[in-house]
Design a protein around this motif. Sequence first.
Motif, PDB file in Angstrom:
ATOM      1  N   PRO A  35     -59.295 -31.331   3.179  1.00  0.00           N
ATOM      2  CA  PRO A  35     -59.967 -32.051   2.074  1.00  0.00           C
ATOM      3  C   PRO A  35     -61.240 -31.394   1.563  1.00  0.00           C
ATOM      4  N   SER A  36     -61.977 -30.707   2.408  1.00  0.00           N
ATOM      5  CA  SER A  36     -63.232 -30.104   1.952  1.00  0.00           C
ATOM      6  C   SER A  36     -62.993 -28.991   0.927  1.00  0.00           C
ATOM      7  N   LEU A  37     -61.798 -28.410   0.907  1.00  0.00           N
ATOM      8  CA  LEU A  37     -61.502 -27.359  -0.063  1.00  0.00           C
ATOM      9  C   LEU A  37     -61.121 -27.918  -1.429  1.00  0.00           C
ATOM     10  N   TRP A  38     -60.910 -29.218  -1.509  1.00  0.00           N
ATOM     11  CA  TRP A  38     -60.498 -29.857  -2.756  1.00  0.00           C
ATOM     12  C   TRP A  38     -61.576 -30.775  -3.324  1.00  0.00           C
ATOM     13  N   ARG A  39     -62.643 -31.022  -2.559  1.00  0.00           N
ATOM     14  CA  ARG A  39     -63.744 -31.858  -3.038  1.00  0.00           C
ATOM     15  C   ARG A  39     -64.699 -31.039  -3.887  1.00  0.00           C
ATOM     16  N   THR A  41     -68.188 -30.375  -4.465  1.00  0.00           N
ATOM     17  CA  THR A  41     -69.519 -30.532  -3.882  1.00  0.00           C
ATOM     18  C   THR A  41     -70.451 -29.465  -4.439  1.00  0.00           C
ATOM     19  N   ARG A  42     -71.728 -29.642  -4.179  1.00  0.00           N
ATOM     20  CA  ARG A  42     -72.710 -28.706  -4.733  1.00  0.00           C
ATOM     21  C   ARG A  42     -72.605 -27.313  -4.123  1.00  0.00           C
ATOM     22  N   ARG A  43     -71.976 -27.183  -2.988  1.00  0.00           N
ATOM     23  CA  ARG A  43     -71.803 -25.863  -2.377  1.00  0.00           C
ATOM     24  C   ARG A  43     -70.448 -25.243  -2.690  1.00  0.00           C
ATOM     25  N   SER A  44     -69.396 -26.061  -2.692  1.00  0.00           N
ATOM     26  CA  SER A  44     -68.058 -25.496  -2.871  1.00  0.00           C
ATOM     27  C   SER A  44     -67.768 -25.101  -4.317  1.00  0.00           C
ATOM     28  N   VAL A  45     -68.343 -25.789  -5.281  1.00  0.00           N
ATOM     29  CA  VAL A  45     -68.074 -25.469  -6.687  1.00  0.00           C
ATOM     30  C   VAL A  45     -68.667 -24.108  -7.075  1.00  0.00           C
ATOM     31  N   ARG A  47     -69.300 -21.627  -5.143  1.00  0.00           N
ATOM     32  CA  ARG A  47     -68.507 -20.635  -4.416  1.00  0.00           C
ATOM     33  C   ARG A  47     -67.175 -20.401  -5.116  1.00  0.00           C
ATOM     34  N   GLY A  48     -66.548 -21.478  -5.571  1.00  0.00           N
ATOM     35  CA  GLY A  48     -65.289 -21.352  -6.290  1.00  0.00           C
ATOM     36  C   GLY A  48     -65.439 -20.579  -7.587  1.00  0.00           C
ATOM     37  N   VAL A  49     -66.536 -20.815  -8.301  1.00  0.00           N
ATOM     38  CA  VAL A  49     -66.778 -20.089  -9.554  1.00  0.00           C
ATOM     39  C   VAL A  49     -66.945 -18.598  -9.262  1.00  0.00           C
ATOM     40  N   ALA A  50     -67.765 -18.261  -8.292  1.00  0.00           N
ATOM     41  CA  ALA A  50     -67.987 -16.851  -7.961  1.00  0.00           C
ATOM     42  C   ALA A  50     -66.688 -16.193  -7.485  1.00  0.00           C
ATOM     43  N   LEU A  51     -65.946 -16.878  -6.655  1.00  0.00           N
ATOM     44  CA  LEU A  51     -64.679 -16.327  -6.152  1.00  0.00           C
ATOM     45  C   LEU A  51     -63.661 -16.163  -7.278  1.00  0.00           C
ATOM     46  N   GLY A  52     -63.602 -17.121  -8.174  1.00  0.00           N
ATOM     47  CA  GLY A  52     -62.704 -17.013  -9.312  1.00  0.00           C
ATOM     48  C   GLY A  52     -63.059 -15.851 -10.216  1.00  0.00           C
ATOM     49  N   MET A  53     -64.348 -15.594 -10.386  1.00  0.00           N
ATOM     50  CA  MET A  53     -64.784 -14.439 -11.170  1.00  0.00           C
ATOM     51  C   MET A  53     -64.332 -13.136 -10.507  1.00  0.00           C
ATOM     52  N   VAL A  54     -64.517 -13.055  -9.205  1.00  0.00           N
ATOM     53  CA  VAL A  54     -64.151 -11.834  -8.478  1.00  0.00           C
ATOM     54  C   VAL A  54     -62.652 -11.583  -8.564  1.00  0.00           C
ATOM     55  N   THR A  55     -61.847 -12.584  -8.245  1.00  0.00           N
ATOM     56  CA  THR A  55     -60.400 -12.371  -8.282  1.00  0.00           C
ATOM     57  C   THR A  55     -59.887 -12.238  -9.714  1.00  0.00           C
ATOM     58  N   GLY A  56     -60.509 -12.918 -10.653  1.00  0.00           N
ATOM     59  CA  GLY A  56     -60.080 -12.820 -12.039  1.00  0.00           C
ATOM     60  C   GLY A  56     -60.320 -11.449 -12.635  1.00  0.00           C
ATOM     61  N   ILE A  57     -61.421 -10.815 -12.272  1.00  0.00           N
ATOM     62  CA  ILE A  57     -61.752  -9.521 -12.854  1.00  0.00           C
ATOM     63  C   ILE A  57     -61.122  -8.373 -12.067  1.00  0.00           C
ATOM     64  N   LEU A  58     -61.164  -8.434 -10.756  1.00  0.00           N
ATOM     65  CA  LEU A  58     -60.698  -7.304  -9.952  1.00  0.00           C
ATOM     66  C   LEU A  58     -59.210  -7.289  -9.677  1.00  0.00           C
ATOM     67  N   CYS A  59     -58.556  -8.425  -9.707  1.00  0.00           N
ATOM     68  CA  CYS A  59     -57.120  -8.485  -9.401  1.00  0.00           C
ATOM     69  C   CYS A  59     -56.334  -8.638 -10.701  1.00  0.00           C
ATOM     70  N   PRO A  60     -55.562  -7.618 -11.076  1.00  0.00           N
ATOM     71  CA  PRO A  60     -54.839  -7.724 -12.339  1.00  0.00           C
ATOM     72  C   PRO A  60     -53.633  -8.660 -12.299  1.00  0.00           C
ATOM     73  N   ARG A  75     -64.753 -21.139   2.135  1.00  0.00           N
ATOM     74  CA  ARG A  75     -64.930 -22.592   1.959  1.00  0.00           C
ATOM     75  C   ARG A  75     -65.254 -22.947   0.512  1.00  0.00           C
ATOM     76  N   ALA A  76     -64.552 -22.304  -0.416  1.00  0.00           N
ATOM     77  CA  ALA A  76     -64.750 -22.547  -1.846  1.00  0.00           C
ATOM     78  C   ALA A  76     -63.777 -23.608  -2.332  1.00  0.00           C
ATOM     79  N   ASN A  77     -64.116 -24.235  -3.433  1.00  0.00           N
ATOM     80  CA  ASN A  77     -63.258 -25.234  -4.042  1.00  0.00           C
ATOM     81  C   ASN A  77     -62.054 -24.534  -4.668  1.00  0.00           C
ATOM     82  N   ILE A  78     -60.862 -24.877  -4.220  1.00  0.00           N
ATOM     83  CA  ILE A  78     -59.643 -24.193  -4.662  1.00  0.00           C
ATOM     84  C   ILE A  78     -59.360 -24.408  -6.153  1.00  0.00           C
TER      85      ILE A  78
END
Length: 176
Positions: A35-39, A41-45, A47-60, A75-78
């Motif tokens: 559940p913590s990966l789907w909530r 929260t001020r920490r997971s969101v 992290r999810g944005v940064a992770l999405g940027m990394v995978t969005g730009i570097l992974c074709p 522990r980022a928001n999926i």
Amino acid sequence: MFSRFVAWAKRNLPTRESMEANRWLRPVAHRVLEPSLWRFTRRSVPRGVALGMVTGILCPVAQVPLSAIFALPVRANIPVAALTTFITNPFTTPPLWVAAYWIGSRILHFGEGMGVEADAARGWMEWLFSEAGPSLVVGLTLITLVFAVVGYGASALGWRWWIVRKWRARAEARAA
């Protein structure tokens, strides 16, 4: 406009229930469906944005599944990580790659001191592997780093702004 985007995201993003029913995810369902990966929260969101940027730009390719997999250890928001990968699309990828090549060639100092005849004599493949490839990699890495840091900071500040707004509204409601 924003409400249409939210409605689209609710219709098209995978839910916990749809992932739970997927037979391919059953071996790792206990980790993915935590559940913590789907909530939100001020920490997971952020992290999810940064992770999405990394995978969005570097992974074709396979950006959304990769962001979901990488969200587990950090522990980022999926849903946020999956949604943020759409920063790259057929309209934004070509300018992003041109900018990455330009930035990388400036950092690596390619193209300085070469005459026009030297550039014309080189083959395309030689140029690709000797100049374009390293320039693109360096530029994409730098752009990814900047976008991830700015995305993390902007989403953290946006979250803070939203919470402060809610606090003020509550305080005004109590005062009235």
